[in-house]
Enzyme design. Structure first.
Site, PDB file in Angstrom:
ATOM      1  N   GLY A  75      -5.035  -2.083   5.034  1.00 39.70           N
ATOM      2  CA  GLY A  75      -4.203  -3.194   4.570  1.00 39.70           C
ATOM      3  C   GLY A  75      -4.864  -4.548   4.758  1.00 39.70           C
ATOM      4  O   GLY A  75      -4.955  -5.361   3.833  1.00 39.70           O
ATOM      5  N   ARG A  76      -5.367  -4.815   5.975  1.00 38.58           N
ATOM      6  CA  ARG A  76      -5.925  -6.143   6.243  1.00 38.58           C
ATOM      7  C   ARG A  76      -7.322  -6.311   5.647  1.00 38.58           C
ATOM      8  O   ARG A  76      -7.918  -7.384   5.775  1.00 38.58           O
ATOM      9  CB  ARG A  76      -5.939  -6.402   7.752  1.00 38.58           C
ATOM     10  CG  ARG A  76      -6.671  -5.359   8.572  1.00 38.58           C
ATOM     11  CD  ARG A  76      -6.299  -5.462  10.041  1.00 38.58           C
ATOM     12  NE  ARG A  76      -6.824  -4.363  10.844  1.00 38.58           N
ATOM     13  CZ  ARG A  76      -6.260  -3.171  10.944  1.00 38.58           C
ATOM     14  NH1 ARG A  76      -5.173  -2.883  10.241  1.00 38.58           N
ATOM     15  NH2 ARG A  76      -6.777  -2.231  11.723  1.00 38.58           N
TER      16      ARG A  76
ATOM     17  N   GLU B 141      10.606  -4.682   4.509  1.00 37.91           N
ATOM     18  CA  GLU B 141      10.695  -6.093   4.117  1.00 37.91           C
ATOM     19  C   GLU B 141      10.358  -6.263   2.645  1.00 37.91           C
ATOM     20  O   GLU B 141      11.063  -6.949   1.890  1.00 37.91           O
ATOM     21  CB  GLU B 141       9.701  -6.948   4.943  1.00 37.91           C
ATOM     22  CG  GLU B 141      10.017  -7.033   6.414  1.00 37.91           C
ATOM     23  CD  GLU B 141       9.308  -5.972   7.239  1.00 37.91           C
ATOM     24  OE1 GLU B 141       9.112  -4.834   6.731  1.00 37.91           O
ATOM     25  OE2 GLU B 141       8.959  -6.261   8.399  1.00 37.91           O
TER      26      GLU B 141
ATOM     27  N   HIS C 273      -5.242 -33.881  17.090  1.00 37.13           N
ATOM     28  CA  HIS C 273      -4.117 -34.712  17.532  1.00 37.13           C
ATOM     29  C   HIS C 273      -3.030 -33.861  18.181  1.00 37.13           C
ATOM     30  O   HIS C 273      -1.909 -34.331  18.372  1.00 37.13           O
ATOM     31  CB  HIS C 273      -3.555 -35.484  16.338  1.00 37.13           C
ATOM     32  CG  HIS C 273      -4.584 -36.384  15.738  1.00 37.13           C
ATOM     33  ND1 HIS C 273      -4.711 -37.707  16.113  1.00 37.13           N
ATOM     34  CD2 HIS C 273      -5.586 -36.136  14.857  1.00 37.13           C
ATOM     35  CE1 HIS C 273      -5.727 -38.248  15.442  1.00 37.13           C
ATOM     36  NE2 HIS C 273      -6.276 -37.308  14.682  1.00 37.13           N
TER      37      HIS C 273
ATOM     38  N   LYS D 247       0.843  -1.202   0.000  1.00 43.46           N
ATOM     39  CA  LYS D 247       0.000   0.000   0.000  1.00 43.46           C
ATOM     40  C   LYS D 247       0.879   1.254   0.000  1.00 43.46           C
ATOM     41  O   LYS D 247       0.672   2.161  -0.772  1.00 43.46           O
ATOM     42  CB  LYS D 247      -0.922  -0.045   1.219  1.00 43.46           C
ATOM     43  CG  LYS D 247      -1.857   1.131   1.338  1.00 43.46           C
ATOM     44  CD  LYS D 247      -2.843   0.914   2.468  1.00 43.46           C
ATOM     45  CE  LYS D 247      -3.615   2.188   2.767  1.00 43.46           C
ATOM     46  NZ  LYS D 247      -4.586   2.009   3.847  1.00 43.46           N
TER      47      LYS D 247
END
Ligand code: G6Q
Length: 546
Positions: free
Chosen positions: A267-268, A212, A384, A206
């Site tokens: 963003g999300r 990163e 499990h 954005k």
């Protein structure tokens, strides 16, 4: 006491909680055979069973009263109406406009945003069609076979989750890869498998300033140029999705391969925008529009259904019920569908980034809990591993079970076994196993006396552990759109009740600033360290050993 906790609706729920806390759900089911019918709702092909909750009709009435007291209907109107509800960033939160299929205008600052939304969708269609049918080829004339999305957080999790979920709809000629971590291993391991001539990178950011993403993008670009031996190759092999068009130009992305979006898309909440380009490429634009259609159907439901029959409202209020009145700290989601294996990670960001807030809209520190920890894994794997804690641990963890009625991969008994497990788990969590039942079981196995008594407490399950179950026909793009939108609006409902801003993320912004400060210190031993002893010690250790 805050306005919320001292309010009549909150106090009424507190009193009601004291009455309902000792009641066992198994008793509620015995007393009312019609409970499933009363506490389940259908929306299109989606069924929500919320009868396995520690509620009765009165609980729902009181929770709805809390939502009304918080002004939820008006807040829904403000969100859909493009009001700047993300006031700390002075922005609207209009992801609903991105999937508005009604043809009605949506205004931000007096301007209808829909023509621009449609224009970008059209650009996405043109580009994804061109790549998929071989009109957009790589620099050396070969078809694109691999798409690598480089982005992080909201510019990664949504498209990644959706591409995984919609694999059965993917073009057999394309593979989708997602590189997010700045750990060089993520990019290197991905590139190892790829041929530069047939790879298309999408740089999704954005802001186009995220450390990163830009670091990975620069390394990907260097790899491509080195492999193809020509700077000009970047034009055919790189696309970008961003609101920062100056920065994409500066990076050297060809303007025809740049897809814009707007600051009113968080963003999300951005997978519905051009951030969804990898999805459109992978499954085709028609399928991407079906995804938007599913979300739109939920948007219509959310804004029009009465609160007590409104699925996202109920999901949000049930979360408030357990978080604020039963003291639950976490909330689990278990998709009994392997293709939804990244859905819990996606929801983790959606819920925790949106509602992980400790001051209300007026800036007051809240005196009640807000966002819960969200986590989960696909069933049956979780059974499990960690379900033990859900069944017999000390904590109350409300859980959502999600399952399709039909599998994309029908094979023998697989799907029936999967769903039998899903239904059995929520039943067991609700029913538990009393000491009498456990005793009878042990006796039937031939145990008695001291041996039986020693084992008995370990074989008891308290039950009364609440779950929701969401069933759908099969996981197609429309249904996936519905599921995502349900959770988005659930988060919104909770934010309204808690009177917090669900749309900012100052904690994320903090992280973005902090690493930048330390980075130069790692390489410059002469740089004075102005940190606490622990951080300074870690930096020194790194300098000495690297
Ligand atoms: C989402 C957050 C955050 C953001 C990433 C990437 O709501 O703001 O996860 O999406 O930090 O940001 P850019 O898209 O700007 O690179």
């Amino acid at each position: 006491m805050s306005k919320l906790t001292s309010s009549p609706a909150w106090q009424a729920l507190k009193a009601h909680h004291a009455a309902i806390e000792p009641v066992q759900m198994r008793r509620m089911f015995q007393d009312d055979p019609a409970r499933f019918g009363k506490f389940s709702l259908q929306l299109g092909e989606l069924l929500l069973d919320y009868s396995k909750n520690r509620i009765n009709g009165e609980t729902i009435k009181l929770l709805v009263a809390l939502a009304e007291q918080a002004g939820l209907p008006a807040c829904i109107g403000r969100m859909f109406g493009g009001k700047k509800i993300n006031f700390t960033e002075r922005r609207a939160a209009l992801h609903t406009a991105l999937r508005n299929r009604s043809g009605h205008p949506v205004y931000v600052d007096g301007k209808d945003v829909m023509p621009e939304v449609r224009r970008i969708l059209e650009l996405m269609r043109r580009f994804s069609d061109a790549v998929r049918n071989g009109r957009h080829v790589g620099h050396t004339g070969k078809d694109i076979c691999d798409i690598v999305n480089i982005g992080i957080g909201g510019s990664d999790l949504g498209p990644l989750m959706a591409c995984e979920a919609l694999k059965p709809y993917a073009s057999p000629k394309l593979s989708a890869h997602f590189v997010s971590n700045v750990d060089g291993a993520h990019l290197a391991e991905t590139l190892k498998k790829l041929d530069a001539e047939t790879t298309l990178f999408i740089i999704s950011s954005k802001t186009f300033t995220t450390q990163e993403t830009l670091t990975n993008a620069r390394s990907a670009r260097a790899w491509l140029v080195e492999k193809l031996g020509d700077e000009q190759a970047v034009a055919k092999h790189f696309a970008a999705v961003s609101t920062n068009l100056d920065a994409t130009a500066q990076f050297g992305i060809h303007p025809e391969n740049v897809f814009g979006f707007w600051d009113w898309v968080g963003g999300r909440y951005s997978l519905w925008s051009a951030i969804g380009l990898p999805i459109a490429l992978y499954v085709g634009m028609d399928r991407f529009e079906e995804l938007l259609g599913g979300a739109c159907a939920v948007d219509e439901h959310f804004r029009s259904a009465p609160l007590e029959k409104n699925i996202p409202v109920l999901l949000g209020l049930l979360g408030v019920w357990y978080g604020n009145f039963f003291g639950a700290c976490s909330n689990a989601v278990f998709p009994y569908d392997q293709s939804l294996h990244r859905f819990p990670a996606y929801l983790q960001q959606l819920e925790m980034e949106s509602n992980g807030k400790r001051v209300d809209r007026d800036g007051n520190t809240v005196d009640y809990d807000t966002g819960m920890v969200m986590w989960g894994e696909p069933g049956t794997n979780g059974q499990h591993a960690f379900y033990q804690l859900l069944h017999q641990g000390t904590r109350l963890i409300p859980a959502d079970f999600l399952a399709p009625l039909h599998s994309h991969n029908p094979a023998g008994e697989h799907h029936a076994i999967l769903l039998a497990n899903c239904f059995a788990q929520s039943e067991a969590l609700m029913l538990g196993k009393t000491a009498e039942e456990a005793r009878a079981e042990l006796a039937a196995q031939g145990l008695h006396g001291e041996a039986l008594e020693t084992l008995l407490p370990h074989k008891v399950f308290p039950g009364n552990r609440p779950t929701n179950t969401l069933l759908f026909d099969r996981l197609d793009p429309h249904t996936l759109g519905m599921l995502i939108a349900l959770y988005e609006h659930k988060v919104f409902v909770q934010g309204v009740v808690w009177n917090i801003n669900s749309f900012d993320q100052w904690g994320v912004e903090l992280g973005k600033q902090l690493a930048g400060k330390i980075l130069p210190e790692l390489s410059d031993a002469a740089m004075a360290s102005k940190h606490d002893a622990s951080t300074g010690g870690l930096i020194d250790h790194f300098r000495k050993h690297v």
